[in-house]
Scaffold this motif. Structure first.
Motif, PDB file in Angstrom:
ATOM      1  N   MET A 208     -53.047  42.798 -15.614  1.00  0.00           N
ATOM      2  CA  MET A 208     -53.799  43.327 -16.745  1.00  0.00           C
ATOM      3  C   MET A 208     -54.931  44.192 -16.216  1.00  0.00           C
ATOM      4  SD  MET A 208     -53.995  40.240 -19.405  1.00  0.00           S
ATOM      5  CE  MET A 208     -55.115  39.287 -18.451  1.00  0.00           C
TER       6      MET A 208
ATOM      7  N   ARG B 295     -42.661  35.423 -25.142  1.00  0.00           N
ATOM      8  CA  ARG B 295     -43.374  34.970 -26.330  1.00  0.00           C
ATOM      9  C   ARG B 295     -42.628  35.398 -27.587  1.00  0.00           C
ATOM     10  NH1 ARG B 295     -49.515  34.401 -26.876  1.00  0.00           N
ATOM     11  NH2 ARG B 295     -49.060  33.472 -24.880  1.00  0.00           N
TER      12      ARG B 295
ATOM     13  N   HIS C  69     -62.792  44.987 -17.097  1.00  0.00           N
ATOM     14  CA  HIS C  69     -63.378  46.243 -17.566  1.00  0.00           C
ATOM     15  C   HIS C  69     -64.204  46.960 -16.480  1.00  0.00           C
ATOM     16  CE1 HIS C  69     -65.323  48.788 -20.669  1.00  0.00           C
ATOM     17  NE2 HIS C  69     -66.289  48.786 -19.786  1.00  0.00           N
ATOM     18  N   GLY C  70     -63.901  48.212 -16.245  1.00  0.00           N
ATOM     19  CA  GLY C  70     -64.735  49.040 -15.390  1.00  0.00           C
ATOM     20  C   GLY C  70     -64.724  48.700 -13.914  1.00  0.00           C
TER      21      GLY C  70
ATOM     22  N   ALA D 227     -65.708  42.132 -14.240  1.00  0.00           N
ATOM     23  CA  ALA D 227     -66.071  43.395 -14.881  1.00  0.00           C
ATOM     24  C   ALA D 227     -67.073  44.161 -14.019  1.00  0.00           C
ATOM     25  CB  ALA D 227     -66.673  43.111 -16.251  1.00  0.00           C
ATOM     26  N   GLY D 228     -66.835  45.445 -13.862  1.00  0.00           N
ATOM     27  CA  GLY D 228     -67.753  46.306 -13.139  1.00  0.00           C
ATOM     28  C   GLY D 228     -67.813  46.092 -11.639  1.00  0.00           C
TER      29      GLY D 228
ATOM     30  N   LEU E 218     -50.170  45.348 -18.449  1.00  0.00           N
ATOM     31  CA  LEU E 218     -50.884  45.908 -19.595  1.00  0.00           C
ATOM     32  C   LEU E 218     -52.014  46.791 -19.084  1.00  0.00           C
ATOM     33  CD1 LEU E 218     -51.340  42.560 -21.539  1.00  0.00           C
ATOM     34  CD2 LEU E 218     -49.501  44.194 -21.802  1.00  0.00           C
TER      35      LEU E 218
ATOM     36  N   GLU F 276     -53.965  51.694 -26.868  1.00  0.00           N
ATOM     37  CA  GLU F 276     -54.691  52.823 -27.424  1.00  0.00           C
ATOM     38  C   GLU F 276     -56.187  52.578 -27.337  1.00  0.00           C
ATOM     39  OE1 GLU F 276     -53.669  51.158 -31.811  1.00  0.00           O
ATOM     40  OE2 GLU F 276     -53.993  53.298 -31.602  1.00  0.00           O
ATOM     41  N   GLY F 277     -56.939  53.682 -27.315  1.00  0.00           N
ATOM     42  CA  GLY F 277     -58.377  53.548 -27.213  1.00  0.00           C
ATOM     43  C   GLY F 277     -59.056  54.890 -27.261  1.00  0.00           C
ATOM     44  N   MET F 278     -60.241  54.932 -26.683  1.00  0.00           N
ATOM     45  CA  MET F 278     -61.065  56.120 -26.833  1.00  0.00           C
ATOM     46  C   MET F 278     -60.735  57.175 -25.795  1.00  0.00           C
ATOM     47  SD  MET F 278     -64.591  54.201 -27.467  1.00  0.00           S
ATOM     48  CE  MET F 278     -64.767  53.568 -25.829  1.00  0.00           C
ATOM     49  N   ILE F 279     -60.335  56.733 -24.612  1.00  0.00           N
ATOM     50  CA  ILE F 279     -60.162  57.643 -23.489  1.00  0.00           C
ATOM     51  C   ILE F 279     -58.732  57.454 -22.975  1.00  0.00           C
ATOM     52  CG2 ILE F 279     -61.004  58.182 -21.168  1.00  0.00           C
ATOM     53  CD1 ILE F 279     -63.614  56.656 -22.291  1.00  0.00           C
TER      54      ILE F 279
ATOM     55  N   TYR G 197     -57.345  51.237 -22.337  1.00  0.00           N
ATOM     56  CA  TYR G 197     -57.682  52.653 -22.341  1.00  0.00           C
ATOM     57  C   TYR G 197     -58.548  53.051 -21.133  1.00  0.00           C
ATOM     58  CZ  TYR G 197     -62.236  51.324 -24.311  1.00  0.00           C
ATOM     59  OH  TYR G 197     -63.460  50.771 -24.517  1.00  0.00           O
TER      60      TYR G 197
ATOM     61  N   TRP H 164     -55.761  40.109 -12.885  1.00  0.00           N
ATOM     62  CA  TRP H 164     -56.530  40.677 -13.994  1.00  0.00           C
ATOM     63  C   TRP H 164     -57.681  41.494 -13.406  1.00  0.00           C
ATOM     64  CZ3 TRP H 164     -60.334  37.330 -17.286  1.00  0.00           C
ATOM     65  CH2 TRP H 164     -61.013  38.167 -18.190  1.00  0.00           C
TER      66      TRP H 164
ATOM     67  N   VAL I 125     -58.682  37.444 -10.080  1.00  0.00           N
ATOM     68  CA  VAL I 125     -59.400  38.140 -11.130  1.00  0.00           C
ATOM     69  C   VAL I 125     -60.482  38.995 -10.476  1.00  0.00           C
ATOM     70  CG1 VAL I 125     -60.828  37.891 -13.173  1.00  0.00           C
ATOM     71  CG2 VAL I 125     -59.020  36.270 -12.755  1.00  0.00           C
TER      72      VAL I 125
ATOM     73  N   ASP J 213     -49.765  38.872 -11.692  1.00  0.00           N
ATOM     74  CA  ASP J 213     -50.702  38.145 -12.548  1.00  0.00           C
ATOM     75  C   ASP J 213     -52.171  38.434 -12.239  1.00  0.00           C
ATOM     76  OD1 ASP J 213     -48.729  36.548 -13.994  1.00  0.00           O
ATOM     77  OD2 ASP J 213     -48.389  35.627 -12.052  1.00  0.00           O
TER      78      ASP J 213
END
Lengths: 186, 178
Positions: free
Chosen positions: B104, B6, B132-133, B150-151, B84, B62-65, B87, B129, B147, B127
């Protein structure tokens, strides 16, 4: 009406501590577009992004154990936390268009609310898909580690169980309780 | 689809931040085998007693944890190029975790290859993904392009180009574009 949490956060503190706490809250929420009276912020609140974050009166943001992320991504994205809401540590709220958290609702630890899934399931995963706003009603209880994906709707007085994933396909009506994975709404 | 292909034109400030991130990664991952331009802006907990291999341009967001890379002695933890990691991602290898290219990992995702009962290698294709979690357990093979919702908790193999959702995760095929 202020949420009971606010008073317990301030309990046992003298006027000097209270003043310092208020100043610290103002500093921690300095990037918010508006902060209501009596809002309490503890620990690290990571407010970032180009949009506007509105925090209502008497909101408690408890980032003392784990940081809280409030992210309004785009310039016109809105993130609204209603009066007297309680946000626990580790919570991440991300808004591309609009996320509305109702009054007196409670978000459990490490739960996540986002109005965009940020990556499409098929195709180029780095292109952001269209977002759909998230609306959480008043007096909602959301358990720890719950995930509210793009377009999720939670009605007033509803309960979302721990580690439950709500998406646009599973709207939670008023007063209902949603739990399980995949979600069961009762 | 390759992120490296890219064309981007970063501002001088952004270039400086990137350079700092790359230098920081060189220091943090000095006991690992790193490809070029591995990038991190946050602290990452690295416990590399075994072989940790990071491909080219792996990014730690970058992030919280902080993220966590744990690799026991004699184990291998391989992250493919262009992956990628958001956090709070935790990769814990006690025998073998192999992650393909352009994967990811959403925030707070976990991959581990041993629990109380068994130790079995985890293989994640290109590839993929992992949202989250999500949690990927021992002995799981995830095919390319899949894929993990989440969770979700993945305990069994996921075929290529499918969507795994739920606890335990159930797979449905993804429609492929083109």
């Amino acid at each position: 009406m202020r949420f009971a949490g606010a008073s317990f956060m301030a309990a046992g503190q003298g006027p000097v501590r209270r003043l310092l706490g208020a100043l610290a809250t103002r500093w921690r929420l300095r990037r918010c577009a508006s902060v209501g009276p009596g809002a309490v912020a503890r620990g690290y609140i990571w407010v970032h992004g180009r949009g506007s974050v509105h925090v209502g009166a008497g909101v408690v943001l408890d980032g003392s154990h784990h940081p809280i992320e409030l992210h309004a991504v785009e310039k016109d994205s809105q993130l609204f936390i209603g009066d007297g809401a309680l946000v626990s540590g580790g919570v991440s709220i991300e808004s591309v268009v609009s996320v509305h958290l109702g009054a007196r609702s409670r978000l459990g630890g490490f739960s996540r609310v986002m109005d965009n899934n940020f990556h499409p399931l098929v195709g180029d995963r780095l292109v952001r898909p269209p977002s759909s706003p998230v609306r959480i009603g008043d007096d909602v209880e959301i358990g720890p580690r719950a995930i509210l994906l793009a377009g999720s709707q939670v009605g007033s007085g509803a309960t979302v169980g721990p580690a439950t994933v709500i998406s646009r396909r599973s709207p939670v009506p008023d007063g209902a309780s949603a739990s399980g994975m995949p979600v069961v709404i009762a | 689809m390759t992120p490296g292909a890219r064309q981007t034109f970063p501002s001088p400030g952004e270039r400086l931040l990137r350079a700092i991130g790359i230098l920081r990664a060189r220091w943090l991952f000095r006991h690992c085998r790193c490809g070029p331009r591995v990038h991190t802006r946050t602290r990452v907990r690295v416990d590399a007693r075994g072989l940790v291999e990071l491909g080219a341009r792996v990014q730690f967001w970058e992030g919280m944890i902080p993220q966590e890379l744990v690799c026991a002695e004699g184990a291998e933890l391989i992250v493919g190029a262009y992956s990628l990691l958001n956090y709070g991602v935790s990769l814990r290898a006690s025998r073998s975790i192999r992650i393909g290219q352009r994967c990811m990992f959403g925030a707070l995702a976990q991959v581990y290859d041993s629990d109380r009962d068994r130790t079995a290698p985890v293989i994640i294709g290109d590839d993929v993904w992992v949202a989250h979690g999500a949690i990927v357990g021992p002995g799981v093979t995830i095919g390319e392009g899949s894929v993990v919702g989440a969770g979700s908790v993945v305990t069994e193999d996921v075929p290529a180009w499918s969507l795994a959702v739920g606890n335990p995760a159930k797979c449905t095929p993804l429609k492929r574009e083109r």
